[in-house]
Design a protein around this motif. Structure first.
Motif, mmCIF file in Angstrom:
data_model
loop_
_atom_site.group_PDB
_atom_site.id
_atom_site.type_symbol
_atom_site.label_atom_id
_atom_site.label_comp_id
_atom_site.label_asym_id
_atom_site.label_seq_id
_atom_site.Cartn_x
_atom_site.Cartn_y
_atom_site.Cartn_z
ATOM 1 N N PHE A 1 -2.650 0.071 -5.339
ATOM 2 C CA PHE A 1 -2.740 1.156 -4.363
ATOM 3 C C PHE A 1 -1.336 1.586 -3.928
ATOM 4 N N GLY A 2 -1.085 2.882 -3.981
ATOM 5 C CA GLY A 2 0.200 3.413 -3.570
ATOM 6 C C GLY A 2 1.193 3.565 -4.700
ATOM 7 N N VAL B 1 -1.111 9.280 -1.009
ATOM 8 C CA VAL B 1 -1.157 7.988 -0.327
ATOM 9 C C VAL B 1 -0.170 8.017 0.839
#
Length: 549
Positions: A210-211, A223
């Motif tokens: 994530f990110g 994000v």
């Protein structure tokens, strides 16, 4: 409310009123004549993040980000001035700044300043949105001011760093890889190090963390990481060395945003901050919009550069073609001249021997050589026209006499058409006689060529005070309306009713003629109806410059 407050002190024991003020949703504080905060409700303390002990009893000026402004406010209140919706900047406990609107109400007793009652409204978010919108509008104007990709990237970076981000990168997707096209940092000394790091550690588009840039590319989602904690850094690190580098960056917050063009991700923009300021949803909204504008700018730059390269390639091809035509024309001219001379000698020989059949064949051959010679002349002229090297010799001559000579000469070359002359009174003009004669020849030749089923050509002249005009009218195939805008383009040839049928020639005559007339400060025009014929006219001033053009 004002009258009530003027009668109430905090130690009056009016607990009900105090409870109302303490729990009001509006931020309230009181300041005495010495600038000391004597009261603050819960909303005020929560707004700035202080405890009562850290706030009450301190000078209000300690909490104003603009010290001179706080003194001016207090001075105005002491002079009985009314201040409503006054903008101020208050410093919070965590070091951040709150932008507020304050309404001041002063409690006076027997003309003595007792305290102010200040109602504070937080407008930080509104001011931030306004600032981001101004920033976005200014950036958009600057980005549209250039079509050069590198210049556009430099302008983008200057807008972002250091005012909005400490680190800023733009990656473009190319051949299933992320190519770093721009990297900027508030400290220029770190840019070289960062580029070397990216070369050794290229972006992995398959990274599902994530990110990560890979995550953003796959999901097409922006994000926002408002606070980067150490555990997040540990999770992102590939190894111990990578972890040390990430920690040394001192990142506080980040936004990783896809650049979208027609719904497709063409790249990713990263905004990284090393300060205590945290990005919020307003920042993310700005970053999305800004990234899409970057995408549009880069796409426009790409299209412009492709078009520029295509134009440069076409220019180079035209240059090579012109050089070839010029060389070929010169090489052809000598043998054709010799061939024409031999043909004429043979024709005269057979005529003396009264071998009429052979003489007639050589006469036809001579006419074909003339056609070939005109094509070669056109090829030479087109290269000179495009280079601006076509020489004009200006002299005085009888315009009508020139028209008559050419019309009679053209009449001798055709047995299928009658050239009817309708000429005005003779006029003396000055210009390049041979070049103007070249135009007249081309117009009559075209009239004959493009009227295979008609036998009449009309050549008509007219005169006014300052100009002469010549028109050549045929009753042939005409020019389709869709093609009329291209008639003076070089290499364009009119086709017949059958779109696949064409007439002999290079399509240079009208192009060269238009340039010759233009060089004489004249006008060439036409009127045509398909299947009914065409009329081509040119108008010339009687007087020309005596210098070669």
């Amino acid at each position: 409310m004002k009258n009530l407050l003027q009668k109430v002190e905090l130690n009056t024991g009016h607990e009900q009123l105090k409870d109302f003020l303490d729990n009001a949703s509006v931020s309230i504080h009181w300041v005495d004549e010495n600038g000391i905060i004597v009261y603050a409700n819960k909303a005020e303390l929560d707004l700035l993040g202080y405890t009562a002990e850290e706030y009450i009893g301190h000078k209000i000026s300690e909490f104003h980000a603009d010290q001179p402004a706080s003194k001016i406010i207090f001075s105005k209140l002491m002079n009985h001035e009314q201040l409503n919706n006054h903008e101020a900047r208050l410093r919070c406990k965590d070091g951040s700044i709150r932008e507020v609107l304050i309404n001041f109400d002063v409690c006076w007793q027997e003309d003595k300043f007792v305290h102010t009652c200040c109602f504070t409204r937080d407008i930080t978010s509104r001011k931030k949105v306004e600032k981001l919108l101004r920033f976005l509008n200014k950036a958009s104007k600057e980005l549209t001011a250039t079509l050069d990709t590198q210049e556009a990237l430099d302008r983008i970076a200057k807008f972002i760093v250091p005012d909005y981000a400490d680190w800023f990168t733009i990656d473009i997707l190319k051949d299933d890889k992320a190519e770093l096209v721009k990297l900027a940092h508030a400290d220029p000394n770190k840019i070289g190090w960062a580029k070397m790091y990216r070369e050794k550690n290229p972006v992995d588009l398959n990274d599902e963390t994530f990110g990560s840039i890979g995550y953003v590319v796959r999901t097409k989602e922006a994000v926002l990481v408002s606070g980067i904690a150490d555990d997040m850094i540990e999770a992102s690190a590939k190894d111990a060395g990578h972890l040390e580098i990430l920690r040394n960056l001192s990142l506080k917050c980040a936004m990783i945003v896809p650049m979208l063009n027609k719904g497709n991700v063409i790249g990713v923009v990263c905004f990284l901050s090393c300060t205590s300021n945290k990005y919020d949803e307003n920042d993310l909204s700005f970053a999305r919009d800004f990234s899409n504008r970057i995408a549009l700018t880069l796409e426009n730059s790409r299209l412009y550069e492709e078009a520029k390269k295509d134009i440069e390639r076409r220019i180079e091809l035209d240059r090579i073609k012109d050089e070839f035509l010029s060389m070929a024309s010169h090489e052809l001219k000598t043998p054709v001249t010799s061939l024409k001379a031999f043909t004429q000698v043979l024709q005269m020989t057979f005529e003396k021997e009264e071998n009429h059949k052979a003489a007639d064949l050589l006469s036809k051959m001579n006419k074909q050589i003339d056609k070939l010679n005109r094509l070669i002349v056109d090829l030479l002229d087109i290269t000179k026209v495009d280079k601006g090297e076509l020489i004009f010799d200006v002299e005085e001559f009888d315009f009508n006499k020139l028209v008559e000579e050419i019309a009679e000469e053209m009449q001798r070359t055709t047995q299928t058409h009658t050239i009817k002359q309708q000429l005005a009174n003779s006029e003396i003009i000055n210009g390049d006689k041979n070049r103007i004669g070249q135009v007249i020849t081309n117009l009559i030749s075209n009239a004959i060529k493009y009227s295979p089923n008609s036998s009449k050509i009309i050549v008509q002249s007219s005169v006014d005070k300052d100009h002469v005009k010549l028109c050549v009218k045929d009753f042939g195939i005409g020019i389709p309306s869709d093609d009329q805008s291209k008639i003076f383009n070089r290499f364009y040839r009119v086709h017949g009713k059958n779109k696949h049928s064409t007439f002999p020639g290079l399509g240079l005559g009208l192009y060269i003629s238009s340039r010759i007339i233009k060089k004489h400060s004249g006008i060439i025009e036409f009127d045509s109806v398909e299947e009914q014929g065409s009329t081509f006219c040119f108008t010339l001033p009687k007087k020309q410059s005596t210098e070669n053009k």
